[in-house]
Design a protein around this motif. Structure first.
Motif, PDB file in Angstrom:
ATOM      1  N   GLY A 102       0.795  -1.220   0.000  1.00 39.52           N
ATOM      2  CA  GLY A 102       0.000   0.000   0.000  1.00 39.52           C
ATOM      3  C   GLY A 102       0.826   1.267   0.000  1.00 39.52           C
ATOM      4  N   VAL A 103       2.112   1.147  -0.285  1.00 41.66           N
ATOM      5  CA  VAL A 103       3.008   2.303  -0.276  1.00 41.66           C
ATOM      6  C   VAL A 103       3.162   2.843  -1.695  1.00 41.66           C
ATOM      7  CG1 VAL A 103       5.348   3.118   0.222  1.00 41.66           C
ATOM      8  CG2 VAL A 103       4.262   1.419   1.714  1.00 41.66           C
ATOM      9  N   PHE A 104       2.950   4.143  -1.859  1.00 43.02           N
ATOM     10  CA  PHE A 104       3.138   4.758  -3.160  1.00 43.02           C
ATOM     11  C   PHE A 104       4.636   4.922  -3.404  1.00 43.02           C
ATOM     12  CE2 PHE A 104      -1.248   5.961  -2.339  1.00 43.02           C
ATOM     13  CZ  PHE A 104      -1.825   5.797  -3.582  1.00 43.02           C
ATOM     14  N   VAL A 105       5.125   4.275  -4.435  1.00 39.89           N
ATOM     15  CA  VAL A 105       6.560   4.247  -4.679  1.00 39.89           C
ATOM     16  C   VAL A 105       7.046   5.466  -5.456  1.00 39.89           C
ATOM     17  CG1 VAL A 105       6.662   1.737  -4.619  1.00 39.89           C
ATOM     18  CG2 VAL A 105       6.204   2.880  -6.789  1.00 39.89           C
ATOM     19  N   HIS A 106       6.138   6.242  -5.963  1.00 39.48           N
ATOM     20  CA  HIS A 106       6.560   7.399  -6.752  1.00 39.48           C
ATOM     21  C   HIS A 106       5.561   8.538  -6.560  1.00 39.48           C
ATOM     22  CE1 HIS A 106       8.241   9.813  -9.944  1.00 39.48           C
ATOM     23  NE2 HIS A 106       7.077   9.850 -10.553  1.00 39.48           N
ATOM     24  N   ASN A 107       6.074   9.694  -6.239  1.00 34.64           N
ATOM     25  CA  ASN A 107       5.253  10.898  -6.106  1.00 34.64           C
ATOM     26  C   ASN A 107       5.590  11.828  -7.259  1.00 34.64           C
ATOM     27  OD1 ASN A 107       3.910  13.228  -5.418  1.00 34.64           O
ATOM     28  ND2 ASN A 107       5.110  13.654  -3.582  1.00 34.64           N
ATOM     29  N   GLY A 108       4.704  11.909  -8.223  1.00 32.66           N
ATOM     30  CA  GLY A 108       4.945  12.730  -9.411  1.00 32.66           C
ATOM     31  C   GLY A 108       4.249  14.067  -9.381  1.00 32.66           C
ATOM     32  N   SER A 109       3.980  14.597  -8.196  1.00 31.77           N
ATOM     33  CA  SER A 109       3.322  15.903  -8.101  1.00 31.77           C
ATOM     34  C   SER A 109       4.116  16.963  -8.860  1.00 31.77           C
ATOM     35  CB  SER A 109       3.202  16.328  -6.635  1.00 31.77           C
ATOM     36  OG  SER A 109       2.444  15.415  -5.894  1.00 31.77           O
ATOM     37  N   HIS A 110       3.414  17.834  -9.555  1.00 32.18           N
ATOM     38  CA  HIS A 110       4.059  18.817 -10.420  1.00 32.18           C
ATOM     39  C   HIS A 110       3.487  20.202 -10.134  1.00 32.18           C
ATOM     40  CE1 HIS A 110       5.464  20.757 -14.128  1.00 32.18           C
ATOM     41  NE2 HIS A 110       6.253  19.712 -14.320  1.00 32.18           N
ATOM     42  N   LEU A 111       4.359  21.198 -10.146  1.00 32.07           N
ATOM     43  CA  LEU A 111       3.945  22.559  -9.808  1.00 32.07           C
ATOM     44  C   LEU A 111       2.896  23.092 -10.790  1.00 32.07           C
ATOM     45  CD1 LEU A 111       4.835  24.442  -7.517  1.00 32.07           C
ATOM     46  CD2 LEU A 111       6.452  25.490  -9.103  1.00 32.07           C
ATOM     47  N   ALA A 112       3.104  22.857 -12.095  1.00 35.89           N
ATOM     48  CA  ALA A 112       2.151  23.340 -13.095  1.00 35.89           C
ATOM     49  C   ALA A 112       0.814  22.613 -12.965  1.00 35.89           C
ATOM     50  CB  ALA A 112       2.715  23.159 -14.497  1.00 35.89           C
ATOM     51  N   SER A 113       0.853  21.315 -12.698  1.00 34.74           N
ATOM     52  CA  SER A 113      -0.386  20.549 -12.515  1.00 34.74           C
ATOM     53  C   SER A 113      -1.148  21.039 -11.292  1.00 34.74           C
ATOM     54  CB  SER A 113      -0.071  19.060 -12.361  1.00 34.74           C
ATOM     55  OG  SER A 113       0.588  18.564 -13.500  1.00 34.74           O
ATOM     56  N   THR A 114      -0.415  21.399 -10.246  1.00 34.56           N
ATOM     57  CA  THR A 114      -1.053  21.911  -9.027  1.00 34.56           C
ATOM     58  C   THR A 114      -1.717  23.252  -9.290  1.00 34.56           C
ATOM     59  OG1 THR A 114       0.608  20.763  -7.686  1.00 34.56           O
ATOM     60  CG2 THR A 114      -0.634  22.529  -6.616  1.00 34.56           C
ATOM     61  N   TYR A 115      -1.056  24.114 -10.051  1.00 32.03           N
ATOM     62  CA  TYR A 115      -1.653  25.392 -10.440  1.00 32.03           C
ATOM     63  C   TYR A 115      -2.937  25.162 -11.234  1.00 32.03           C
ATOM     64  CZ  TYR A 115      -2.412  29.296 -13.660  1.00 32.03           C
ATOM     65  OH  TYR A 115      -2.981  30.266 -14.437  1.00 32.03           O
ATOM     66  N   CYS A 116      -2.884  24.249 -12.196  1.00 33.36           N
ATOM     67  CA  CYS A 116      -4.062  23.961 -13.015  1.00 33.36           C
ATOM     68  C   CYS A 116      -5.186  23.365 -12.175  1.00 33.36           C
ATOM     69  CB  CYS A 116      -3.691  23.008 -14.152  1.00 33.36           C
ATOM     70  SG  CYS A 116      -2.659  23.745 -15.436  1.00 33.36           S
ATOM     71  N   ALA A 117      -4.838  22.459 -11.257  1.00 32.17           N
ATOM     72  CA  ALA A 117      -5.840  21.811 -10.412  1.00 32.17           C
ATOM     73  C   ALA A 117      -6.577  22.841  -9.561  1.00 32.17           C
ATOM     74  CB  ALA A 117      -5.175  20.771  -9.520  1.00 32.17           C
ATOM     75  N   LEU A 118      -5.827  23.708  -8.898  1.00 31.25           N
ATOM     76  CA  LEU A 118      -6.447  24.715  -8.030  1.00 31.25           C
ATOM     77  C   LEU A 118      -7.271  25.713  -8.845  1.00 31.25           C
ATOM     78  CD1 LEU A 118      -3.499  25.413  -5.552  1.00 31.25           C
ATOM     79  CD2 LEU A 118      -5.546  24.024  -5.151  1.00 31.25           C
ATOM     80  N   SER A 119      -6.800  26.034 -10.035  1.00 34.91           N
ATOM     81  CA  SER A 119      -7.542  26.962 -10.900  1.00 34.91           C
ATOM     82  C   SER A 119      -8.876  26.357 -11.329  1.00 34.91           C
ATOM     83  CB  SER A 119      -6.706  27.318 -12.137  1.00 34.91           C
ATOM     84  OG  SER A 119      -5.522  27.989 -11.777  1.00 34.91           O
ATOM     85  N   ILE A 120      -8.852  25.081 -11.704  1.00 29.27           N
ATOM     86  CA  ILE A 120     -10.097  24.403 -12.083  1.00 29.27           C
ATOM     87  C   ILE A 120     -11.068  24.391 -10.913  1.00 29.27           C
ATOM     88  CG2 ILE A 120     -11.135  22.189 -12.721  1.00 29.27           C
ATOM     89  CD1 ILE A 120      -8.560  21.569 -14.277  1.00 29.27           C
ATOM     90  N   LEU A 121     -10.571  24.037  -9.728  1.00 30.28           N
ATOM     91  CA  LEU A 121     -11.428  23.984  -8.544  1.00 30.28           C
ATOM     92  C   LEU A 121     -12.036  25.355  -8.256  1.00 30.28           C
ATOM     93  CD1 LEU A 121      -9.239  21.706  -6.246  1.00 30.28           C
ATOM     94  CD2 LEU A 121     -11.390  21.086  -7.360  1.00 30.28           C
ATOM     95  N   LYS A 122     -11.240  26.385  -8.416  1.00 32.65           N
ATOM     96  CA  LYS A 122     -11.737  27.752  -8.200  1.00 32.65           C
ATOM     97  C   LYS A 122     -12.828  28.091  -9.211  1.00 32.65           C
ATOM     98  CE  LYS A 122     -11.385  31.970  -6.417  1.00 32.65           C
ATOM     99  NZ  LYS A 122     -11.673  32.272  -4.974  1.00 32.65           N
ATOM    100  N   ILE A 123     -12.625  27.731 -10.458  1.00 28.05           N
ATOM    101  CA  ILE A 123     -13.580  28.053 -11.523  1.00 28.05           C
ATOM    102  C   ILE A 123     -14.926  27.364 -11.288  1.00 28.05           C
ATOM    103  CG2 ILE A 123     -14.085  27.726 -13.985  1.00 28.05           C
ATOM    104  CD1 ILE A 123     -11.072  28.110 -14.507  1.00 28.05           C
ATOM    105  N   VAL A 124     -14.893  26.098 -10.854  1.00 25.62           N
ATOM    106  CA  VAL A 124     -16.154  25.352 -10.680  1.00 25.62           C
ATOM    107  C   VAL A 124     -16.801  25.622  -9.322  1.00 25.62           C
ATOM    108  CG1 VAL A 124     -15.441  23.544 -12.276  1.00 25.62           C
ATOM    109  CG2 VAL A 124     -15.011  23.253  -9.821  1.00 25.62           C
TER     110      VAL A 124
END
Length: 223
Positions: A102-124
């Motif tokens: 159950g351990v995630f072996v890779h964390n691929g979080s990305h700064l641009a993806s985070t910006y896009c994610a928060l922007s989408i959430l704000k818009i909706v």
């Protein structure tokens, strides 16, 4: 002739809405090579429909739930302090499944993806106060470099004004600037100014209109 010229140059709102609605439902074959950037493509679609006053075509709760499923979460405080960035993955492809324990072996979080994610959430209309902003901001500080720039991902990558903009926008959206050293950012921006007064992507590069636009928005957000 004049009527034909006017017609060909007019903005066909309905066709744009149709195209974005299609993209909202299904990623066309020509875009499948960009699957790793699916969250970014979704941002273009959702923001485009918002600009065209057509968000009624979107399942806002469904979109918010889908976006939130891409967020990476630390399992404990030690993991939050080990240099990783806990933002949003760009797609399911970068969100690798856990191992047998159950351990995630890779964390691929990305700064641009985070910006896009928060922007989408704000818009909706999602309430961003419900986000685990502490993990995002605290771990985002790991991405800032000694010269004030930001890497987009904790395993290393290019660093330039694009990701400084993303980091600043994230702080602005979350209403908390603890995720960056603003003084170092200001110094980096100053170092990106070219001999002609414009700004380049990195120190020493030629000035570019896109960087000036990013810089203008960045400074507006940070004040």
């Amino acid at each position: 002739m004049d009527s034909e010229r006017i017609s060909s140059n007019s903005f066909d709102r309905d066709r744009h809405i149709w195209f974005l609605s299609m993209m909202y439902q299904l990623l066309p074959a020509d875009y499948q090579s960009q699957e790793i950037n699916r969250l970014t493509l979704a941002y273009f679609v959702i923001s485009g429909l918002a600009l065209l006053d057509s968000l009624d075509l979107v399942d806002k709760k469904g979109v918010a739930s889908w976006v939130l499923s891409f967020q990476a979460h630390p399992r404990n405080r030690d993991e939050l302090n080990n240099g990783q960035f806990f933002g949003f993955h760009g797609s399911r492809t970068s969100q690798l499944p856990p191992d047998d324990n159950g351990v995630f072996v890779h964390n691929g979080s990305h700064l641009a993806s985070t910006y896009c994610a928060l922007s989408i959430l704000k818009i909706v209309g999602y309430d961003l106060s419900l986000i685990d902003s502490g993990s995002i901001l605290r771990s985002m500080k790991h991405l800032q470099q000694p010269d004030g720039s930001f890497m987009p991902i904790h395993i290393g990558a290019e660093r330039d004004l694009r990701f400084v903009y993303c980091a600043a926008a994230i702080c602005h959206l979350l209403g908390d600037w603890s995720g960056m050293d603003k003084q170092k950012v200001n110094e980096y921006i100053s170092n990106c100014q070219s001999y002609d007064g414009g700004f380049g992507l990195v120190p020493g590069s030629e000035s570019h209109g896109a960087q000036v636009v990013r810089l203008t928005v960045l400074l507006h957000h940070s004040n």
